[in-house]
Motif scaffolding. Structure first.
Motif, PDB file in Angstrom:
ATOM      1  N   GLY A  72       0.806  -1.203   0.000  1.00 32.79           N
ATOM      2  CA  GLY A  72       0.000   0.000   0.000  1.00 32.79           C
ATOM      3  C   GLY A  72       0.844   1.260   0.000  1.00 32.79           C
ATOM      4  N   ASP A  73       0.546   2.149   0.941  1.00 31.72           N
ATOM      5  CA  ASP A  73       1.240   3.436   1.008  1.00 31.72           C
ATOM      6  C   ASP A  73       2.399   3.422   1.987  1.00 31.72           C
ATOM      7  OD1 ASP A  73      -0.456   4.824  -0.852  1.00 31.72           O
ATOM      8  OD2 ASP A  73      -2.024   4.781   0.688  1.00 31.72           O
ATOM      9  N   SER A  74       2.714   2.277   2.555  1.00 34.94           N
ATOM     10  CA  SER A  74       3.897   2.171   3.406  1.00 34.94           C
ATOM     11  C   SER A  74       5.154   2.081   2.544  1.00 34.94           C
ATOM     12  CB  SER A  74       3.806   0.940   4.316  1.00 34.94           C
ATOM     13  OG  SER A  74       2.838   1.139   5.326  1.00 34.94           O
ATOM     14  N   GLU A  75       6.275   2.432   3.159  1.00 31.72           N
ATOM     15  CA  GLU A  75       7.552   2.365   2.437  1.00 31.72           C
ATOM     16  C   GLU A  75       7.912   0.925   2.087  1.00 31.72           C
ATOM     17  OE1 GLU A  75      11.183   5.194   3.181  1.00 31.72           O
ATOM     18  OE2 GLU A  75      10.255   4.741   5.117  1.00 31.72           O
ATOM     19  N   TRP A  76       8.599   0.779   0.974  1.00 34.86           N
ATOM     20  CA  TRP A  76       9.211  -0.502   0.646  1.00 34.86           C
ATOM     21  C   TRP A  76      10.548  -0.587   1.375  1.00 34.86           C
ATOM     22  CZ3 TRP A  76       8.623  -1.821  -5.294  1.00 34.86           C
ATOM     23  CH2 TRP A  76       7.257  -1.849  -5.606  1.00 34.86           C
ATOM     24  N   ALA A  77      10.873  -1.752   1.863  1.00 36.99           N
ATOM     25  CA  ALA A  77      12.149  -1.941   2.558  1.00 36.99           C
ATOM     26  C   ALA A  77      13.284  -1.896   1.540  1.00 36.99           C
ATOM     27  CB  ALA A  77      12.154  -3.270   3.300  1.00 36.99           C
ATOM     28  N   LYS A  78      14.205  -0.956   1.732  1.00 39.21           N
ATOM     29  CA  LYS A  78      15.305  -0.804   0.767  1.00 39.21           C
ATOM     30  C   LYS A  78      16.179  -2.054   0.705  1.00 39.21           C
ATOM     31  CE  LYS A  78      15.531   4.256   1.132  1.00 39.21           C
ATOM     32  NZ  LYS A  78      14.293   4.385   1.937  1.00 39.21           N
ATOM     33  N   ASP A  79      16.274  -2.767   1.837  1.00 42.30           N
ATOM     34  CA  ASP A  79      17.077  -3.991   1.876  1.00 42.30           C
ATOM     35  C   ASP A  79      16.220  -5.230   1.646  1.00 42.30           C
ATOM     36  OD1 ASP A  79      15.622  -3.910   4.188  1.00 42.30           O
ATOM     37  OD2 ASP A  79      17.331  -4.088   5.555  1.00 42.30           O
ATOM     38  N   ARG A  80      14.949  -4.996   1.240  1.00 36.35           N
ATOM     39  CA  ARG A  80      13.996  -6.090   1.011  1.00 36.35           C
ATOM     40  C   ARG A  80      13.877  -7.014   2.221  1.00 36.35           C
ATOM     41  NH1 ARG A  80      13.893  -8.153  -5.305  1.00 36.35           N
ATOM     42  NH2 ARG A  80      13.069  -6.210  -6.149  1.00 36.35           N
ATOM     43  N   ASP A  81      13.904  -6.411   3.377  1.00 38.22           N
ATOM     44  CA  ASP A  81      13.749  -7.194   4.604  1.00 38.22           C
ATOM     45  C   ASP A  81      12.269  -7.277   4.944  1.00 38.22           C
ATOM     46  OD1 ASP A  81      13.793  -8.429   7.021  1.00 38.22           O
ATOM     47  OD2 ASP A  81      15.013  -6.917   8.057  1.00 38.22           O
ATOM     48  N   TYR A  82      11.667  -8.395   4.567  1.00 39.61           N
ATOM     49  CA  TYR A  82      10.254  -8.645   4.869  1.00 39.61           C
ATOM     50  C   TYR A  82      10.102  -9.902   5.726  1.00 39.61           C
ATOM     51  CZ  TYR A  82       9.551  -5.125   1.289  1.00 39.61           C
ATOM     52  OH  TYR A  82       9.573  -3.952   0.581  1.00 39.61           O
ATOM     53  N   ARG A  83      11.155 -10.194   6.482  1.00 43.03           N
ATOM     54  CA  ARG A  83      11.088 -11.353   7.367  1.00 43.03           C
ATOM     55  C   ARG A  83       9.988 -11.141   8.406  1.00 43.03           C
ATOM     56  NH1 ARG A  83      16.953 -11.357   9.671  1.00 43.03           N
ATOM     57  NH2 ARG A  83      16.440  -9.124   9.563  1.00 43.03           N
ATOM     58  N   ARG A  84       9.432 -12.248   8.857  1.00 44.60           N
ATOM     59  CA  ARG A  84       8.355 -12.123   9.838  1.00 44.60           C
ATOM     60  C   ARG A  84       8.854 -11.489  11.132  1.00 44.60           C
ATOM     61  NH1 ARG A  84       5.654 -11.358   7.572  1.00 44.60           N
ATOM     62  NH2 ARG A  84       5.216 -13.227   6.396  1.00 44.60           N
ATOM     63  N   SER A  85      10.102 -11.780  11.517  1.00 44.65           N
ATOM     64  CA  SER A  85      10.637 -11.179  12.740  1.00 44.65           C
ATOM     65  C   SER A  85      10.714  -9.662  12.608  1.00 44.65           C
ATOM     66  CB  SER A  85      12.024 -11.754  13.054  1.00 44.65           C
ATOM     67  OG  SER A  85      12.917 -11.527  11.976  1.00 44.65           O
ATOM     68  N   THR A  86      10.962  -9.171  11.405  1.00 47.77           N
ATOM     69  CA  THR A  86      11.022  -7.726  11.182  1.00 47.77           C
ATOM     70  C   THR A  86       9.631  -7.126  11.253  1.00 47.77           C
ATOM     71  OG1 THR A  86      12.970  -8.041   9.785  1.00 47.77           O
ATOM     72  CG2 THR A  86      11.839  -5.925   9.623  1.00 47.77           C
ATOM     73  N   MET A  87       8.638  -7.824  10.706  1.00 43.15           N
ATOM     74  CA  MET A  87       7.260  -7.331  10.799  1.00 43.15           C
ATOM     75  C   MET A  87       6.758  -7.369  12.245  1.00 43.15           C
ATOM     76  SD  MET A  87       5.281  -8.532   7.359  1.00 43.15           S
ATOM     77  CE  MET A  87       5.757  -7.849   5.759  1.00 43.15           C
ATOM     78  N   VAL A  88       7.238  -8.325  13.013  1.00 46.44           N
ATOM     79  CA  VAL A  88       6.931  -8.345  14.447  1.00 46.44           C
ATOM     80  C   VAL A  88       7.481  -7.073  15.094  1.00 46.44           C
ATOM     81  CG1 VAL A  88       7.520  -9.458  16.632  1.00 46.44           C
ATOM     82  CG2 VAL A  88       6.705 -10.830  14.711  1.00 46.44           C
ATOM     83  N   GLY A  89       8.702  -6.701  14.730  1.00 43.34           N
ATOM     84  CA  GLY A  89       9.282  -5.466  15.241  1.00 43.34           C
ATOM     85  C   GLY A  89       8.476  -4.243  14.833  1.00 43.34           C
ATOM     86  N   ASP A  90       7.947  -4.256  13.613  1.00 45.73           N
ATOM     87  CA  ASP A  90       7.080  -3.160  13.167  1.00 45.73           C
ATOM     88  C   ASP A  90       5.855  -3.038  14.064  1.00 45.73           C
ATOM     89  OD1 ASP A  90       8.764  -2.654  10.998  1.00 45.73           O
ATOM     90  OD2 ASP A  90       7.526  -3.778   9.572  1.00 45.73           O
TER      91      ASP A  90
END
Length: 292
Positions: A72-90
């Protein structure tokens, strides 16, 4: 326009996730209502929750619908970090910014990808800010074939579409249980136009390293589920090919206190297949947890 109609239109939010990534959200309802945070599934956006968000807002709840990173309108991760642990941090960061605490926790509603994020967040530092959890058509042991069909759909059409109608045809092929809408305007929220072509409104880089394959997360999800003591609602589409009756029963063995709401005629996209039944189930659940 009436006051009720005004409440149907959300207030735009800008939030920060893990590492400072900018996340987009919408706020419905009064600022002093019970906080309910909605997390969409892979390839979706916060707009998947608009009708439900508006109805919960009218019911007095403070609703925040969030675009996951890369969607959507959220930023794309420049390092393409879409790991679930990272989304948990979000999610932990967002809950903190919204003022959720163990003493005043939020209800988190997550569909598929969002449900996994919500579940895994419950056992990390900061996870005590979740006071109740709604899992929308996701369990710890999803059906392999159903997950594969989701991944196949998400990985197709990376080169975009010539027209919005072509995108609508692709969606209709993926969801044959729904009639193809004659008006495709609603689909525009999930598309971006670039160089005369239409692309899905999310970063295809999220499919790298199979980060969307829920069947690879069973061990982590079961470990988190076995520790749940907060109220939990599982919403299952009875036509879903991702959550079977057996999968729901296995989840109930891990979480004996789970409440299960089954929506007849709905598939994996349960909230959109029968929004009235879905919204009613969520409102009843939130109200039942109000005094905890």
């Amino acid at each position: 326009m009436s006051d009720a109609n005004n409440l149907l239109e959300p207030v735009r939010l800008r939030l920060r996730g893990s590492g400072g990534i900018e996340l987009a959200g919408d706020h419905f309802g009064p600022v002093d209502g019970r906080l309910v945070v909605f997390l969409h599934g892979g390839g979706q956006t916060r707009h998947s929750w608009k009708l439900t968000g508006a109805k919960l807002g009218l019911a007095g709840m403070r609703v925040v619908t969030l675009d996951a990173r890369g969607h959507g309108d959220s930023e794309w991760a420049k390092d393409r970090d879409y790991r679930r642990s990272t989304m948990v941090g979000d999610l932990v960061a967002v809950l903190d910014q919204l003022g959720a605490t163990p003493e005043n926790p939020a209800v988190v509603v997550g569909a598929s990808m969002g449900g996994i994020t919500g579940l895994l967040t419950t056992e990390v530092p900061g996870g005590a800010a979740i006071g109740a959890l709604v899992l929308v058509d996701i369990v710890t042991r999803p059906e392999t074939e159903g997950v594969a069909r989701v991944l196949d759909f998400l990985s197709r059409h990376r080169d975009g579409f010539d027209t919005v109608d072509q995108a609508a045809d692709a969606v209709a092929g993926y969801m044959p249980h729904r009639p193809r809408p004659k008006n495709t305007d609603g689909l525009l929220r999930n598309l971006r136009e670039r160089d005369g072509r239409w692309y899905w409104h999310w970063d295809p880089g999220m499919l790298s390293d199979r980060v969307e394959d829920a069947t690879l997360m069973t061990e982590d999800m079961e470990a988190a589920a076995a520790k749940l003591t907060i109220p939990v609602l599982l919403v299952r589409g009875m036509r879903s090919d991702v959550v079977s009756a057996e999968g729901a029963a296995a989840f109930q063995e891990l979480v004996p206190h789970v409440r299960i709401a089954e929506i007849g005629g709905a598939a994996h996209t349960a909230a959109g297949d029968d929004n009235d039944a879905f919204t009613e189930a969520v409102i009843d659940f939130v109200l039942s947890t109000q005094d905890r």
